[in-house]
Write a protein that holds these residues in place. Structure first.
Motif, PDB file in Angstrom:
ATOM      1  N   GLY A  83       0.829  -1.199   0.000  1.00  0.00           N
ATOM      2  CA  GLY A  83       0.000   0.000   0.000  1.00  0.00           C
ATOM      3  C   GLY A  83       0.859   1.242   0.000  1.00  0.00           C
ATOM      4  N   ASP A  84       0.249   2.356  -0.289  1.00  0.00           N
ATOM      5  CA  ASP A  84       0.972   3.621  -0.280  1.00  0.00           C
ATOM      6  C   ASP A  84       1.454   3.929   1.132  1.00  0.00           C
ATOM      7  OD1 ASP A  84       0.556   4.030  -2.979  1.00  0.00           O
ATOM      8  OD2 ASP A  84      -1.286   5.189  -2.672  1.00  0.00           O
ATOM      9  N   GLY A  85       2.728   4.233   1.263  1.00  0.00           N
ATOM     10  CA  GLY A  85       3.289   4.593   2.547  1.00  0.00           C
ATOM     11  C   GLY A  85       3.522   3.425   3.485  1.00  0.00           C
ATOM     12  N   VAL A  86       3.341   2.205   2.989  1.00  0.00           N
ATOM     13  CA  VAL A  86       3.530   1.020   3.824  1.00  0.00           C
ATOM     14  C   VAL A  86       4.784   0.293   3.359  1.00  0.00           C
ATOM     15  CG1 VAL A  86       2.557  -1.178   4.556  1.00  0.00           C
ATOM     16  CG2 VAL A  86       1.057   0.782   4.189  1.00  0.00           C
ATOM     17  N   GLU A  87       5.660   0.005   4.302  1.00  0.00           N
ATOM     18  CA  GLU A  87       6.892  -0.697   3.981  1.00  0.00           C
ATOM     19  C   GLU A  87       6.618  -2.179   3.723  1.00  0.00           C
ATOM     20  OE1 GLU A  87      10.998  -1.101   6.208  1.00  0.00           O
ATOM     21  OE2 GLU A  87      10.105   0.878   6.536  1.00  0.00           O
ATOM     22  N   GLU A  88       7.289  -2.726   2.719  1.00  0.00           N
ATOM     23  CA  GLU A  88       7.130  -4.149   2.394  1.00  0.00           C
ATOM     24  C   GLU A  88       7.997  -4.980   3.339  1.00  0.00           C
ATOM     25  OE1 GLU A  88       8.351  -6.876  -1.334  1.00  0.00           O
ATOM     26  OE2 GLU A  88       7.163  -5.112  -1.814  1.00  0.00           O
ATOM     27  N   ASP A  89       7.410  -5.996   3.926  1.00  0.00           N
ATOM     28  CA  ASP A  89       8.124  -6.876   4.845  1.00  0.00           C
ATOM     29  C   ASP A  89       8.126  -8.283   4.250  1.00  0.00           C
ATOM     30  OD1 ASP A  89       9.161  -8.351   6.944  1.00  0.00           O
ATOM     31  OD2 ASP A  89       7.918  -7.391   8.473  1.00  0.00           O
ATOM     32  N   LYS A  90       9.130  -8.562   3.415  1.00  0.00           N
ATOM     33  CA  LYS A  90       9.181  -9.845   2.705  1.00  0.00           C
ATOM     34  C   LYS A  90       9.284 -11.037   3.649  1.00  0.00           C
ATOM     35  CE  LYS A  90      10.901  -8.328  -1.728  1.00  0.00           C
ATOM     36  NZ  LYS A  90      11.892  -8.478  -2.777  1.00  0.00           N
ATOM     37  N   LEU A  91      10.095 -10.905   4.688  1.00  0.00           N
ATOM     38  CA  LEU A  91      10.245 -12.029   5.616  1.00  0.00           C
ATOM     39  C   LEU A  91       8.931 -12.370   6.303  1.00  0.00           C
ATOM     40  CD1 LEU A  91      13.746 -11.358   7.224  1.00  0.00           C
ATOM     41  CD2 LEU A  91      13.113 -13.047   5.501  1.00  0.00           C
ATOM     42  N   ARG A  92       8.165 -11.357   6.655  1.00  0.00           N
ATOM     43  CA  ARG A  92       6.872 -11.603   7.279  1.00  0.00           C
ATOM     44  C   ARG A  92       5.925 -12.280   6.291  1.00  0.00           C
ATOM     45  NH1 ARG A  92       2.960  -7.153  10.163  1.00  0.00           N
ATOM     46  NH2 ARG A  92       1.600  -8.657  11.175  1.00  0.00           N
ATOM     47  N   GLY A  93       5.969 -11.833   5.044  1.00  0.00           N
ATOM     48  CA  GLY A  93       5.146 -12.450   4.010  1.00  0.00           C
ATOM     49  C   GLY A  93       5.501 -13.917   3.805  1.00  0.00           C
ATOM     50  N   GLU A 133      -2.416 -24.684  -1.161  1.00  0.00           N
ATOM     51  CA  GLU A 133      -1.577 -24.967  -2.328  1.00  0.00           C
ATOM     52  C   GLU A 133      -0.904 -23.725  -2.924  1.00  0.00           C
ATOM     53  OE1 GLU A 133      -4.879 -25.717  -2.283  1.00  0.00           O
ATOM     54  OE2 GLU A 133      -5.126 -27.862  -2.612  1.00  0.00           O
ATOM     55  N   PRO A 134      -1.640 -22.616  -3.122  1.00  0.00           N
ATOM     56  CA  PRO A 134      -0.974 -21.445  -3.710  1.00  0.00           C
ATOM     57  C   PRO A 134       0.179 -20.912  -2.859  1.00  0.00           C
ATOM     58  CG  PRO A 134      -3.349 -21.230  -3.913  1.00  0.00           C
ATOM     59  CD  PRO A 134      -3.097 -22.412  -3.009  1.00  0.00           C
ATOM     60  N   SER A 135       0.053 -20.996  -1.548  1.00  0.00           N
ATOM     61  CA  SER A 135       1.157 -20.547  -0.688  1.00  0.00           C
ATOM     62  C   SER A 135       2.373 -21.443  -0.866  1.00  0.00           C
ATOM     63  CB  SER A 135       0.729 -20.539   0.781  1.00  0.00           C
ATOM     64  OG  SER A 135      -0.253 -19.556   0.996  1.00  0.00           O
ATOM     65  N   ASN A 187       3.953 -20.474  -4.059  1.00  0.00           N
ATOM     66  CA  ASN A 187       4.667 -19.203  -3.924  1.00  0.00           C
ATOM     67  C   ASN A 187       6.008 -19.367  -3.221  1.00  0.00           C
ATOM     68  OD1 ASN A 187       2.548 -17.926  -5.185  1.00  0.00           O
ATOM     69  ND2 ASN A 187       1.632 -17.163  -3.295  1.00  0.00           N
ATOM     70  N   LEU A 188       6.076 -20.267  -2.242  1.00  0.00           N
ATOM     71  CA  LEU A 188       7.358 -20.539  -1.587  1.00  0.00           C
ATOM     72  C   LEU A 188       8.361 -21.094  -2.605  1.00  0.00           C
ATOM     73  CD1 LEU A 188       6.130 -22.084   1.774  1.00  0.00           C
ATOM     74  CD2 LEU A 188       7.337 -19.904   1.493  1.00  0.00           C
ATOM     75  N   GLY A 189       7.889 -21.987  -3.461  1.00  0.00           N
ATOM     76  CA  GLY A 189       8.755 -22.518  -4.511  1.00  0.00           C
ATOM     77  C   GLY A 189       9.225 -21.430  -5.458  1.00  0.00           C
ATOM     78  N   ALA A 190       8.301 -20.562  -5.846  1.00  0.00           N
ATOM     79  CA  ALA A 190       8.659 -19.469  -6.757  1.00  0.00           C
ATOM     80  C   ALA A 190       9.669 -18.528  -6.105  1.00  0.00           C
ATOM     81  CB  ALA A 190       7.402 -18.706  -7.164  1.00  0.00           C
ATOM     82  N   PHE A 191       9.492 -18.260  -4.817  1.00  0.00           N
ATOM     83  CA  PHE A 191      10.437 -17.398  -4.106  1.00  0.00           C
ATOM     84  C   PHE A 191      11.828 -18.030  -4.080  1.00  0.00           C
ATOM     85  CE2 PHE A 191      12.736 -15.921  -0.407  1.00  0.00           C
ATOM     86  CZ  PHE A 191      12.672 -14.545  -0.574  1.00  0.00           C
TER      87      PHE A 191
END
Length: 86
Positions: A2-12, A25-27, A30-34
């Motif tokens: 979002g606007d003004g929100v820092e991305e926290d990749k580790l939390r994601g 399954e999609p998660s 996504n772990l594989g893609a990461f």
């Protein structure tokens, strides 16, 4: 993000891990893609994709097929993913 929100990749990633362990399954995909895209860890990426492909996620099967064609997945891994939900 979002606007003004820092991305926290580790939390994601932690959220994906928690959801994947609960069968989302999609998660798992996504772990594989990461792992593939950011860490270059093809072995771990394929492991994630085999799990999600066996759960019925077609895009994971396609990812394994691509990895197999590039020599980063074994025939046995591809065959296991092709067996699908069981």
């Amino acid at each position: 993000t979002g606007d003004g929100v820092e991305e926290d990749k580790l939390r994601g990633i932690r959220h994906w891990q928690q959801a994947a362990m609960k069968g989302h399954e999609p998660s798992r995909h996504n772990l594989g893609a990461f792992e593939h895209d950011n860490n270059g860890n093809y072995e771990l990426a394929v492991q994630h994709w085999v799990i999600s492909a066996k759960m019925g996620l077609e895009r994971s099967l396609n990812a394994i097929k691509e990895m197999f064609m590039k020599g980063h997945a074994t025939k046995a891994q591809y065959a296991e993913a092709l067996r699908g939900p069981g």
